[in-house]
Design a protein around this motif. Structure first.
Motif, PDB file in Angstrom:
ATOM      1  N   ALA A   1       0.833  -1.208   0.000  1.00 23.71           N
ATOM      2  CA  ALA A   1       0.000   0.000   0.000  1.00 23.71           C
ATOM      3  C   ALA A   1       0.869   1.260   0.000  1.00 23.71           C
ATOM      4  N   ALA A   2       1.909   1.250   0.836  1.00 23.31           N
ATOM      5  CA  ALA A   2       2.801   2.414   0.915  1.00 23.31           C
ATOM      6  C   ALA A   2       3.495   2.648  -0.422  1.00 23.31           C
ATOM      7  N   GLY A   3       3.844   1.577  -1.118  1.00 31.20           N
ATOM      8  CA  GLY A   3       4.488   1.697  -2.419  1.00 31.20           C
ATOM      9  C   GLY A   3       3.609   2.386  -3.446  1.00 31.20           C
ATOM     10  N   HIS A   4       2.311   2.304  -3.270  1.00 28.31           N
ATOM     11  CA  HIS A   4       1.356   2.977  -4.163  1.00 28.31           C
ATOM     12  C   HIS A   4       0.990   4.371  -3.669  1.00 28.31           C
ATOM     13  N   GLY A   5       1.649   4.808  -2.615  1.00 29.93           N
ATOM     14  CA  GLY A   5       1.386   6.151  -2.102  1.00 29.93           C
ATOM     15  C   GLY A   5       0.267   6.238  -1.088  1.00 29.93           C
ATOM     16  N   LEU A   6      -0.267   5.084  -0.644  1.00 29.25           N
ATOM     17  CA  LEU A   6      -1.324   5.106   0.364  1.00 29.25           C
ATOM     18  C   LEU A   6      -0.738   5.423   1.739  1.00 29.25           C
ATOM     19  N   GLU A   7      -1.563   6.014   2.589  1.00 25.03           N
ATOM     20  CA  GLU A   7      -1.156   6.344   3.950  1.00 25.03           C
ATOM     21  C   GLU A   7      -1.457   5.146   4.856  1.00 25.03           C
ATOM     22  N   VAL A   8      -0.416   4.613   5.499  1.00 25.12           N
ATOM     23  CA  VAL A   8      -0.543   3.393   6.301  1.00 25.12           C
ATOM     24  C   VAL A   8      -0.225   3.687   7.761  1.00 25.12           C
ATOM     25  N   GLU A   9      -1.079   3.189   8.638  1.00 20.65           N
ATOM     26  CA  GLU A   9      -0.862   3.304  10.089  1.00 20.65           C
ATOM     27  C   GLU A   9      -0.965   1.918  10.692  1.00 20.65           C
ATOM     28  N   MET A  10       0.111   1.449  11.315  1.00 22.19           N
ATOM     29  CA  MET A  10       0.087   0.167  12.029  1.00 22.19           C
ATOM     30  C   MET A  10       0.151   0.462  13.516  1.00 22.19           C
ATOM     31  N   ILE A  11      -0.857  -0.017  14.240  1.00 20.31           N
ATOM     32  CA  ILE A  11      -0.924   0.181  15.690  1.00 20.31           C
ATOM     33  C   ILE A  11      -0.711  -1.181  16.333  1.00 20.31           C
ATOM     34  N   GLN A  12       0.405  -1.315  17.037  1.00 15.71           N
ATOM     35  CA  GLN A  12       0.754  -2.612  17.627  1.00 15.71           C
ATOM     36  C   GLN A  12       0.311  -2.647  19.085  1.00 15.71           C
ATOM     37  N   TYR A  13      -0.648  -3.532  19.338  1.00 19.67           N
ATOM     38  CA  TYR A  13      -1.182  -3.719  20.686  1.00 19.67           C
ATOM     39  C   TYR A  13      -0.281  -4.653  21.476  1.00 19.67           C
ATOM     40  N   MET A  14       0.037  -4.254  22.710  1.00 18.36           N
ATOM     41  CA  MET A  14       0.800  -5.076  23.640  1.00 18.36           C
ATOM     42  C   MET A  14       2.160  -5.480  23.074  1.00 18.36           C
ATOM     43  N   LYS A  15       2.730  -4.597  22.274  1.00 19.44           N
ATOM     44  CA  LYS A  15       4.082  -4.799  21.754  1.00 19.44           C
ATOM     45  C   LYS A  15       4.879  -3.538  22.055  1.00 19.44           C
ATOM     46  N   GLY A  16       6.055  -3.718  22.647  1.00 18.93           N
ATOM     47  CA  GLY A  16       6.897  -2.573  22.941  1.00 18.93           C
ATOM     48  C   GLY A  16       8.364  -2.892  22.811  1.00 18.93           C
ATOM     49  N   SER A  17       8.701  -3.778  21.891  1.00 17.36           N
ATOM     50  CA  SER A  17      10.076  -4.270  21.794  1.00 17.36           C
ATOM     51  C   SER A  17      11.071  -3.200  21.357  1.00 17.36           C
ATOM     52  N   THR A  18      10.663  -2.288  20.514  1.00 20.50           N
ATOM     53  CA  THR A  18      11.476  -1.195  19.950  1.00 20.50           C
ATOM     54  C   THR A  18      12.693  -1.661  19.154  1.00 20.50           C
ATOM     55  N   TYR A  19      12.810  -2.953  18.866  1.00 13.73           N
ATOM     56  CA  TYR A  19      13.960  -3.407  18.085  1.00 13.73           C
ATOM     57  C   TYR A  19      13.573  -4.272  16.879  1.00 13.73           C
ATOM     58  N   SER A  20      12.282  -4.444  16.615  1.00 12.07           N
ATOM     59  CA  SER A  20      11.864  -5.241  15.462  1.00 12.07           C
ATOM     60  C   SER A  20      12.254  -4.538  14.170  1.00 12.07           C
ATOM     61  N   GLY A  21      12.692  -5.302  13.191  1.00  8.77           N
ATOM     62  CA  GLY A  21      13.194  -4.762  11.940  1.00  8.77           C
ATOM     63  C   GLY A  21      12.225  -3.848  11.213  1.00  8.77           C
ATOM     64  N   GLU A  22      10.919  -4.130  11.346  1.00 10.70           N
ATOM     65  CA  GLU A  22       9.938  -3.297  10.639  1.00 10.70           C
ATOM     66  C   GLU A  22       9.951  -1.849  11.133  1.00 10.70           C
ATOM     67  N   LEU A  23      10.349  -1.639  12.379  1.00 13.13           N
ATOM     68  CA  LEU A  23      10.425  -0.275  12.910  1.00 13.13           C
ATOM     69  C   LEU A  23      11.486   0.535  12.169  1.00 13.13           C
ATOM     70  N   PHE A  24      12.595  -0.111  11.829  1.00 15.25           N
ATOM     71  CA  PHE A  24      13.677   0.570  11.124  1.00 15.25           C
ATOM     72  C   PHE A  24      13.337   0.754   9.650  1.00 15.25           C
ATOM     73  N   SER A  25      12.724  -0.274   9.047  1.00 21.64           N
ATOM     74  CA  SER A  25      12.365  -0.184   7.628  1.00 21.64           C
ATOM     75  C   SER A  25      11.392   0.948   7.372  1.00 21.64           C
ATOM     76  N   THR A  26      10.358   1.018   8.188  1.00 24.99           N
ATOM     77  CA  THR A  26       9.314   2.010   7.943  1.00 24.99           C
ATOM     78  C   THR A  26       9.751   3.425   8.285  1.00 24.99           C
ATOM     79  N   GLU A  27      10.851   3.567   9.027  1.00 22.00           N
ATOM     80  CA  GLU A  27      11.394   4.907   9.264  1.00 22.00           C
ATOM     81  C   GLU A  27      11.807   5.569   7.952  1.00 22.00           C
TER      82      GLU A  27
END
Length: 200
Positions: A33-59
């Motif tokens: 979706a992001a590749g097509h220019g759509l606005e994406v919001e992922m809300i992670q419930y009960m997750k607070g690891s701060t080191y998952s790879g997706e956090l760095f990619s989406t930055e």
């Protein structure tokens, strides 16, 4: 057609089941979706690891935002820098009624729910992913009716994705697409722990 009118119809998707891949599938959809220019919001419930790879990619992507609402890992700084691996200590996970930090987990769920209402109510996101929202349901930190209220709140042009094992029937009935991940074989059964870059 203006670029902002991107989704003509927003549906409700559920990724559930006892197999691995629910969050991964949601991230894949978000990336598309992001590749097509759509606005994406992922809300992670009960997750607070701060080191998952997706956090760095989406930055790197201005139109893909991830917000985590969960108790943090005490070793996150070391894991994030590659100095150590996840030890699977379980300190960042909710352990049920006996968990000494139940009030902390409950507060994070409340914050996540209020933030979700705000995002869906604004109707500015094309794709909203409620990652592991079912964990909050399984542990009675949220009610099914509250999730159904979120579904009603979403715009007709917002795609809503919910992930988590054991999704309640009422939510499955309301969804337009349901995918069940089935566990057949997992490296954990062979004693292989979560791996940096693959599981997190």
């Amino acid at each position: 057609m203006e670029l902002k009118d991107k989704l003509t119809q927003g549906l409700v998707q559920v990724y559930t089941g006892n197999g691995k891949g629910k969050t991964t599938a949601a991230l894949g959809l978000g990336l598309r979706a992001a590749g097509h220019g759509l606005e994406v919001e992922m809300i992670q419930y009960m997750k607070g690891s701060t080191y998952s790879g997706e956090l760095f990619s989406t930055e790197q992507l201005s139109n893909f935002n991830i917000r985590q609402f969960g108790k943090g890992c005490p070793y996150a700084a070391g894991i994030r820098q590659g100095l150590m691996k996840c030890t699977a200590c379980g300190d960042c996970f909710f352990k049920g009624e006996e968990d000494k930090d139940k009030k902390v987990h409950l507060k994070f769920v409340e914050w996540a729910y209020q933030y979700t209402k705000q995002v869906l109510g604004a109707g500015k996101k094309d794709l909203v992913i409620l990652d592991e929202v079912n964990n909050a349901l399984r542990y009675d930190l949220l009610k099914v009716e509250e999730i159904l209220d979120l579904i009603k709140l979403k715009s007709d042009k917002t795609e809503l994705v919910l992930t988590g094992r054991g999704m309640p029937e009422e939510i499955l009935e309301r969804a337009d697409l349901v995918t069940e991940m089935k566990a057949i074989k997992h490296p954990y059964e062979q004693g292989i722990k979560s791996r940096w870059g693959i599981e997190y």
